[in-house]
Structure formats: structure tokens, C-alpha cells
Scaffold this active site. Structure first.
Site, PDB file in Angstrom:
ATOM      1  N   GLU A   1      22.596  24.295  66.806  1.00  0.00           N
ATOM      2  CA  GLU A   1      23.515  23.752  65.801  1.00  0.00           C
ATOM      3  C   GLU A   1      24.947  23.699  66.312  1.00  0.00           C
ATOM      4  OE1 GLU A   1      21.237  25.637  61.931  1.00  0.00           O
ATOM      5  OE2 GLU A   1      22.526  26.918  63.130  1.00  0.00           O
TER       6      GLU A   1
ATOM      7  N   ASP B   1      18.046  30.803  56.793  1.00  0.00           N
ATOM      8  CA  ASP B   1      19.225  30.007  57.141  1.00  0.00           C
ATOM      9  C   ASP B   1      18.848  28.706  57.833  1.00  0.00           C
ATOM     10  OD1 ASP B   1      18.321  31.059  59.507  1.00  0.00           O
ATOM     11  OD2 ASP B   1      20.243  31.870  60.163  1.00  0.00           O
TER      12      ASP B   1
HETATM   13  P1  NAD Z   1      16.363  39.601  65.457  1.00  0.00           P
HETATM   14  O1  NAD Z   1      15.232  38.764  65.918  1.00  0.00           O
HETATM   15  O2  NAD Z   1      17.132  40.402  66.444  1.00  0.00           O
HETATM   16  O3  NAD Z   1      15.847  40.650  64.341  1.00  0.00           O
HETATM   17  C1  NAD Z   1      15.010  40.277  63.287  1.00  0.00           C
HETATM   18  C2  NAD Z   1      14.189  41.487  62.867  1.00  0.00           C
HETATM   19  O4  NAD Z   1      13.423  41.129  61.708  1.00  0.00           O
HETATM   20  C3  NAD Z   1      13.185  41.943  63.930  1.00  0.00           C
HETATM   21  O5  NAD Z   1      13.414  43.299  64.260  1.00  0.00           O
HETATM   22  C4  NAD Z   1      11.810  41.739  63.247  1.00  0.00           C
HETATM   23  O6  NAD Z   1      10.866  42.718  63.614  1.00  0.00           O
HETATM   24  C5  NAD Z   1      12.204  41.840  61.785  1.00  0.00           C
HETATM   25  N1  NAD Z   1      11.238  41.242  60.858  1.00  0.00           N
HETATM   26  C6  NAD Z   1      10.578  40.054  60.965  1.00  0.00           C
HETATM   27  N2  NAD Z   1       9.763  39.880  59.892  1.00  0.00           N
HETATM   28  C7  NAD Z   1       9.942  40.957  59.087  1.00  0.00           C
HETATM   29  C8  NAD Z   1       9.386  41.351  57.835  1.00  0.00           C
HETATM   30  N3  NAD Z   1       8.471  40.595  57.217  1.00  0.00           N
HETATM   31  N4  NAD Z   1       9.800  42.518  57.282  1.00  0.00           N
HETATM   32  C9  NAD Z   1      10.717  43.298  57.925  1.00  0.00           C
HETATM   33  N5  NAD Z   1      11.271  42.984  59.119  1.00  0.00           N
HETATM   34  C10 NAD Z   1      10.869  41.828  59.689  1.00  0.00           C
HETATM   35  O7  NAD Z   1      17.329  38.620  64.643  1.00  0.00           O
HETATM   36  P2  NAD Z   1      18.859  38.831  64.225  1.00  0.00           P
HETATM   37  O8  NAD Z   1      19.766  38.329  65.282  1.00  0.00           O
HETATM   38  O9  NAD Z   1      19.047  40.229  63.702  1.00  0.00           O
HETATM   39  O10 NAD Z   1      18.947  37.805  63.025  1.00  0.00           O
HETATM   40  C11 NAD Z   1      18.211  38.028  61.827  1.00  0.00           C
HETATM   41  C12 NAD Z   1      18.221  36.776  61.001  1.00  0.00           C
HETATM   42  O11 NAD Z   1      19.552  36.499  60.548  1.00  0.00           O
HETATM   43  C13 NAD Z   1      17.773  35.521  61.748  1.00  0.00           C
HETATM   44  O12 NAD Z   1      16.886  34.819  60.922  1.00  0.00           O
HETATM   45  C14 NAD Z   1      19.046  34.744  61.974  1.00  0.00           C
HETATM   46  O13 NAD Z   1      18.813  33.361  62.044  1.00  0.00           O
HETATM   47  C15 NAD Z   1      19.844  35.130  60.754  1.00  0.00           C
HETATM   48  N6  NAD Z   1      21.304  35.023  60.895  1.00  0.00           N
HETATM   49  C16 NAD Z   1      21.990  34.543  59.818  1.00  0.00           C
HETATM   50  C17 NAD Z   1      23.360  34.459  59.892  1.00  0.00           C
HETATM   51  C18 NAD Z   1      24.137  33.996  58.697  1.00  0.00           C
HETATM   52  O14 NAD Z   1      25.328  33.718  58.802  1.00  0.00           O
HETATM   53  N7  NAD Z   1      23.529  33.926  57.523  1.00  0.00           N
HETATM   54  C19 NAD Z   1      24.053  34.840  61.063  1.00  0.00           C
HETATM   55  C20 NAD Z   1      23.319  35.362  62.118  1.00  0.00           C
HETATM   56  C21 NAD Z   1      21.928  35.463  62.031  1.00  0.00           C
END
Ligand code: NAD
Length: 351
Positions: A66, A237
Site C-alpha cells: 500500500e 485492516d
Molecule cells: P504478527 O504476524 O507479528 O503477529 C500476529 C500474531 O497474531 C501472531 O503471533 C499470531 O500467532 C497471532 N494470531 C493469529 N491468529 C490468532 C488468533 N486466532 N488468536 C490469537 N492470536 C492469533 O503481526 P503484527 O505485526 O503484530 O500485526 C498484527 C496485525 O495488525 C496485522 O494484521 C497487521 O496487518 C495489523 N496492523 C494494523 C495496523 C493499524 O494501523 N491498524 C498497523 C500495523 C499492523
């Protein structure tokens, strides 16, 4: 000593990942999270001045890339960011990013920066700013569901900005929970690892969901969410990527960054296109109500908006002067005669 003289207009400060880590330690992470929350609040209160557009997304089966641009007429910023949930299985980050800030008057870039760390910080600062505005005033316990790359930043921002004292951790992968608990040791939070999401939300006034899975997931079911809580939904997101059961959305008062983008990417993609939502900048400026009753469920349907990245880049740019936390980058051609670009090239020919 790396410093830019005013005459070095064509040298662009570049903040590497290593520099960013030094900046965070120099300022102190909680102080920086408070500073970023203040910068974002300032810019959200100037919301109407900014150019706004939903981010430009290029989707693939495994993820998304993006571009997120905005400008207030004086500075222009954009971020490049990806989201690839399968990446962690290959030893790569789910989210990586870099961004640029430019002077609108000349069009010249004034900063190029890593933004993987900065995105984690600005996302956490935004979450905490919104929670301070909407969560119950006595909120001291947060459930942190999804203990990946963002989790410690989210936890520390809630401590630094909202006064949270306990985080209750849950992840489907216990290794992620153990990592998060270890990293949060010594930061003044009570950290409680939990076996289930239900256990994690026990006694929590703030529930943060921050998981990564490219599907309509159900991290929280309707019966798990009691009245009066604030939900900080971070992980949904992207089109086809959500975390909450639709019934929770129907019971909540929903707050968003920029509806035109959130309706495409956020939890509310599961609702009718005209479902009422409140823009958080309107609450911050007093033009709309936030929490109006103790039993109300407030939901921040966070997707991340360009103004937050602009604020973060502006914050970093303001703190670079007089420091060594950047490389001067030879990014822009700078012939002595601006019209003699070819002459500059010709004079550089190897003899
Ligand atoms: P990451 O991959 O490092 O961590 C995600 C975690 O979620 C992993 O540890 C995984 O085991 C866990 N997980 C997956 N399914 C699960 C479930 N059903 N129950 C419990 N835990 C579960 O990712 P990250 O960098 O920490 O990002 C997390 C999310 O936040 C991503 O989807 C990312 O796109 C989003 N994000 C959003 C914003 C925003 O501004 N809203 C900004 C950054 C990241």
C-alpha cells in the site's frame, strides 16, 4: 558528526533502522509514545486542512502493498507499507514500511525514513490516544490478543498514555505470548499470560485485538464481550481480513479514522455501507460525542491512516536537528546550473 548545513539542500536526511532504534532509546520509548500521541492529536485536530484519500492498495493472494499519501499544504508525506500474514513463517515481518516527507513549496524531500518501527509506535500511539478519549476513565487492565510484532508497543502505549497497569496476553501461539511477556519484563506492567482469549479478557476494560490472518476471523465472539468495555481492533485492516463477530459491531458505538478507507478495510466492511460511524477527529475537536454511558461498548475500528504516518514523520524530522541519527543521502540531482542536468552528467564521465 553527521550534520546538514543549510546549503546542503540536495542532501536528504535518511533515518535507517539502526538510527531509529537509537532515536527511540535516546528519547525513551514511553516518552516517544506520548510525544507521538500528542503529534497525532495535534494533526487530527487540523483534520480539515489535509488532503485525504483511501490508501492505494495492490492486493495479492498472500498480502497487500500500500501507498499512503497526505499533505497539509506545507509538508507532504507518504508511506510504503506491506501486510503479509504468512511472512512470519518464513522468518520475515508481517508489516514493513518506509516513508518520505517533502516540502510542498519546493517539492524537495526533507526526510526519508524507515517506518517499520515507526509504524508500530504510531499505531500504538493512535490506539492509546483513542483509548484515552473513549475507554472508561478507570481502565487499568488491557487484554492483548495477538502477541506478535505490534503487541509490546500497544501495551506500553496504553501504560504511557492511559495509565494501564496490567496486560493479559493471549495468542494461539504460546511462543509469541512467552516472547511478549519476556519483552515487557521490567517495564512496570503486571503481565499475565493466559491460555484462552476468554481468560485474557476477564476483568479487562480495554480489549485489543492485534492478530494477523487473511480471513474473516472471529477472535472475539459476541458472548465474550461484556458491557462498558473499549475494544481497540487493530488487526482487521484489509478487504477480507477482520477479527470481530458482526454481532459485536451491532452492539458497539463505532469510531473510525477515515470512513472512506475504513468501510473498505475495517471491521465495518461486514456491515451495511451506511451503518453509522463517528470520526475520531470529531470527538477530539468536540464536534461529536465520545463515550456517553458507562455500559456503552466503544469500538475503535483501526486500520491506520496516512495522517498518523505524516505526524510520525513530522515528529522524527523535528527531532533530527543537531543529532547524529541520520545519513545525508545523495538522492537528488543538484547541478550548479539547474538547467544543465546533462552537463553535470557529462562532467562525471570517467576519463
Ligand atoms: P504478527 O504476524 O507479528 O503477529 C500476529 C500474531 O497474531 C501472531 O503471533 C499470531 O500467532 C497471532 N494470531 C493469529 N491468529 C490468532 C488468533 N486466532 N488468536 C490469537 N492470536 C492469533 O503481526 P503484527 O505485526 O503484530 O500485526 C498484527 C496485525 O495488525 C496485522 O494484521 C497487521 O496487518 C495489523 N496492523 C494494523 C495496523 C493499524 O494501523 N491498524 C498497523 C500495523 C499492523
Amino acid at each position: 558528526m553527521t550534520s546538514l548545513a543549510p546549503s546542503d539542500k540536495a542532501l536528504v536526511p535518511f533515518v535507517s533502522v539502526d538510527h531509529m532504534m537509537q532515536i527511540i532509546h535516546h528519547i525513551g520509548i514511553e516518552e516517544m509514545l506520548r510525544g507521538l500521541a500528542a503529534a497525532i492529536e495535534t494533526d487530527f485536530k487540523r483534520w480539515e486542512l489535509f488532503d485525504k484519500t483511501p490508501r492505494v492498495a495492490s492486493h495479492s493472494p498472500e498480502g497487500v502493498i500500500e501507498l499512503m499519501p497526505t499533505s497539509d499544504g506545507e509538508l507532504y508525506g507518504f508511506k510504503y507499507v506491506n501486510g503479509h500474514p504468512k511472512n512470519t513463517r518464513e522468518g520475515l515481518q508481517t508489516v514493513t514500511a518506509f516513508g518520505l516527507l517533502a516540502d510542498v513549496a519546493s517539492g524537495y524531500p526533507v526526510l526519508l525514513s524507515e517506518m517499520t518501527l515507526l509504524t508500530a509506535l504510531r499505531t500504538a500511539a493512535t490506539s492509546a490516544l483513542v483509548a484515552r478519549t473513549l475507554a472508561p476513565e478507570d481502565a487499568r487492565v488491557m487484554a492483548m490478543i495477538g502477541n506478535g510484532a505490534q503487541a509490546e508497543f500497544q501495551s506500553l502505549a496504553m501504560k504511557a498514555v492511559c495509565g494501564v497497569t496490567e496486560v493479559r496476553l493471549y495468542d494461539i501461539d504460546p511462543v509469541a505470548t512467552a516472547k511478549c511477556a519476556r519483552n515487557l519484563r521490567g517495564h512496570g506492567l503486571t503481565v499475565t499470560p493466559c491460555q484462552t482469549a476468554e481468560d485474557a479478557i476477564m476483568g479487562a476494560q480495554i480489549i485489543t485485538t492485534c492478530t494477523a490472518d487473511k480471513q474473516y476471523a472471529t477472535i472475539l465472539t459476541d458472548n465474550m464481550v461484556g458491557s462498558g468495555v473499549h475494544i481497540n481492533a487493530i488487526g482487521g485492516d484489509c478487504p477480507g481480513k477482520t477479527e470481530l463477530a458482526p454481532a459485536i459491531l451491532q452492539r458497539s458505538t463505532i469510531f473510525v479514522e477515515y470512513p472512506e478507507q475504513t468501510r473498505i478495510e475495517g471491521e465495518i466492511q461486514q456491515l451495511e455501507a451506511d451503518h453509522p460511524v463517528t470520526e475520531i477527529w470529531e470527538v477530539l475537536t468536540g464536534q461529536a460525542a465520545g463515550r456517553t454511558a458507562p455500559e456503552q461498548i466503544t469500538l475503535f475500528d483501526s486500520v491506520g491512516f496516512a495522517i498518523e504516518d505524516y505526524s510520525a514523520l513530522r515528529y522524527i524530522h523535528e527531532r533530527l536537528a543537531g543529532t547524529e541519527f541520520f545519513y545525508p543521502l545523495d538522492l537528488l540531482a543538484d547541478p550548479d546550473d539547474p538547467r544543465d542536468l546533462f552537463g553535470m552528467l557529462a562532467r562525471a564521465r570517467p576519463v
